[in-house]
Design an enzyme around this catalytic site. Structure first.
Site, PDB file in Angstrom:
ATOM      1  N   ILE A  18      67.960   9.697  61.433  1.00 17.87           N
ATOM      2  CA  ILE A  18      68.682   9.944  62.676  1.00 17.87           C
ATOM      3  C   ILE A  18      68.214   9.009  63.786  1.00 17.87           C
ATOM      4  O   ILE A  18      69.013   8.453  64.538  1.00 17.87           O
ATOM      5  CB  ILE A  18      68.523  11.418  63.090  1.00 17.87           C
ATOM      6  CG1 ILE A  18      69.315  12.327  62.139  1.00 17.87           C
ATOM      7  CG2 ILE A  18      68.953  11.638  64.538  1.00 17.87           C
ATOM      8  CD1 ILE A  18      69.018  13.807  62.296  1.00 17.87           C
ATOM      9  N   ASN A  90      62.838  12.409  69.256  1.00 15.61           N
ATOM     10  CA  ASN A  90      63.415  12.688  67.945  1.00 15.61           C
ATOM     11  C   ASN A  90      62.384  13.027  66.877  1.00 15.61           C
ATOM     12  O   ASN A  90      62.748  13.474  65.799  1.00 15.61           O
ATOM     13  CB  ASN A  90      64.242  11.470  67.501  1.00 15.61           C
ATOM     14  CG  ASN A  90      64.781  11.602  66.099  1.00 15.61           C
ATOM     15  OD1 ASN A  90      65.538  12.516  65.804  1.00 15.61           O
ATOM     16  ND2 ASN A  90      64.372  10.692  65.216  1.00 15.61           N
ATOM     17  N   TYR A 158      58.654  25.893  62.033  1.00 10.39           N
ATOM     18  CA  TYR A 158      59.690  24.899  62.325  1.00 10.39           C
ATOM     19  C   TYR A 158      60.794  25.514  63.183  1.00 10.39           C
ATOM     20  O   TYR A 158      61.195  24.956  64.205  1.00 10.39           O
ATOM     21  CB  TYR A 158      60.266  24.359  61.022  1.00 10.39           C
ATOM     22  CG  TYR A 158      61.320  23.298  61.217  1.00 10.39           C
ATOM     23  CD1 TYR A 158      60.961  21.987  61.511  1.00 10.39           C
ATOM     24  CD2 TYR A 158      62.679  23.597  61.109  1.00 10.39           C
ATOM     25  CE1 TYR A 158      61.926  21.004  61.702  1.00 10.39           C
ATOM     26  CE2 TYR A 158      63.643  22.633  61.302  1.00 10.39           C
ATOM     27  CZ  TYR A 158      63.269  21.334  61.591  1.00 10.39           C
ATOM     28  OH  TYR A 158      64.230  20.368  61.784  1.00 10.39           O
ATOM     29  N   ILE A 191      71.781  17.160  57.275  1.00 11.11           N
ATOM     30  CA  ILE A 191      72.241  15.789  57.432  1.00 11.11           C
ATOM     31  C   ILE A 191      71.687  14.973  56.275  1.00 11.11           C
ATOM     32  O   ILE A 191      70.496  15.047  55.956  1.00 11.11           O
ATOM     33  CB  ILE A 191      71.760  15.189  58.775  1.00 11.11           C
ATOM     34  CG1 ILE A 191      72.259  16.032  59.952  1.00 11.11           C
ATOM     35  CG2 ILE A 191      72.202  13.744  58.910  1.00 11.11           C
ATOM     36  CD1 ILE A 191      73.757  16.088  60.103  1.00 11.11           C
TER      37      ILE A 191
END
Length: 269
Positions: A18, A90, A158, A191
């Site tokens: 990403i 990110n 997470y 993704i």
């Protein structure tokens, strides 16, 4: 072309997936980009590819678990290009072998995940915001996750860390909006980054596909294009938001996929 012309962007975790998509797209649209990653060789190689395509980029080392390393990446960006107007926080990590259910999870893993996934967003923003104020404004974009919105059987740390990112995004937006600094987040579903393709068996991908509203999985550029939009002035009246980019995986009644299978089976009998 030119959607982020003249902007200076720091992308953490930008050597692959990403982050690489966002860095490449922003450079293509006119931004000067600093790619910061623990994999510094990968960051430098990514920057070199961007330069070959006519963009402006440089790769630097980043350890997102270290405050001084995050500050150094911000300082480098300002020294190299004179300012920073876009920050894409990110960096993120997860280890499903250690980050499991609440009773049995490794507490050291909880601390590590919180440091890298949540505290790095705080620190990156903390160090970039004064420069953005001097520049007359900026855009901070944070990588959250759909794990911050839905519970799971594992990855407790997470999910908690990404929920923290979602709320921290709102706080930054409120606290610095009058300084013309916008802060938004993007929450990916599954993704198909190289890491996902390499680590997820086809059967697991099929399970996710079963519950998507769309008949396909997301690609890195689906997130990269969202980040590009949030970095650009096209989104100048959007702040404090988390955009969910997840193929409609979480929007339906959770029983719908199984119900549709039941109906189809009944009709064929």
């Amino acid at each position: 072309m030119g959607r982020v012309q003249g902007k200076v962007a720091l992308v953490t975790g930008g050597a692959s997936g990403i982050g690489l998509s966002a860095a490449t797209l922003m450079a293509k649209e006119g931004a000067k980009v600093v790619i910061a990653d623990f994999n510094v060789e990968g960051a430098k190689e990514a920057a070199a590819r961007i330069k070959k395509q006519g963009g402006e980029a440089v790769g630097v080392f980043l350890d997102a678990s270290k405050e001084d390393s995050i500050k150094a990446a911000v300082d480098f960006t300002v020294e190299k290009y004179g300012t920073i107007t876009v920050l894409f926080n990110n960096v993120g990590l997860t280890n499903p072998r250690k980050d499991i259910d609440v009773v049995n999870m490794d507490l050291a893993e909880w601390d590590r995940v919180m440091d890298v996934n949540a505290k790095s967003v705080l620190l990156g923003s903390r160090f970039a915001i004064p420069h953005m104020i001097k520049a007359g404004g900026g855009s901070i974009i944070n990588t959250a996750s759909m794990a911050g919105f839905a519970g799971d059987s594992i990855r407790s740390a997470y999910g908690a860390s990404k929920a923290a990112v979602v709320n921290l995004t709102k706080y930054i937006a409120v606290q610095y909006g009058k300084d013309r600094i916008r802060c938004n987040a993007v929450a990916p579903g599954l993704i198909l980054t190289p890491a996902a393709k390499n680590n997820m068996p086809p059967a697991v991908l099929d399970i996710f596909a079963k519950f998507n509203a769309l008949p396909y999985h997301g690609e890195a550029d689906d997130i990269g294009n969202t980040v590009l939009f949030l970095a650009s002035d096209e989104s100048k009246f959007i702040t404090g938001q988390t955009i969910q980019v997840e193929g409609g995986h979480y929007i339906a009644n959770p029983s719908i996929a199984d119900f549709n299978e039941f109906v189809a089976k009944s009709q064929s009998e």
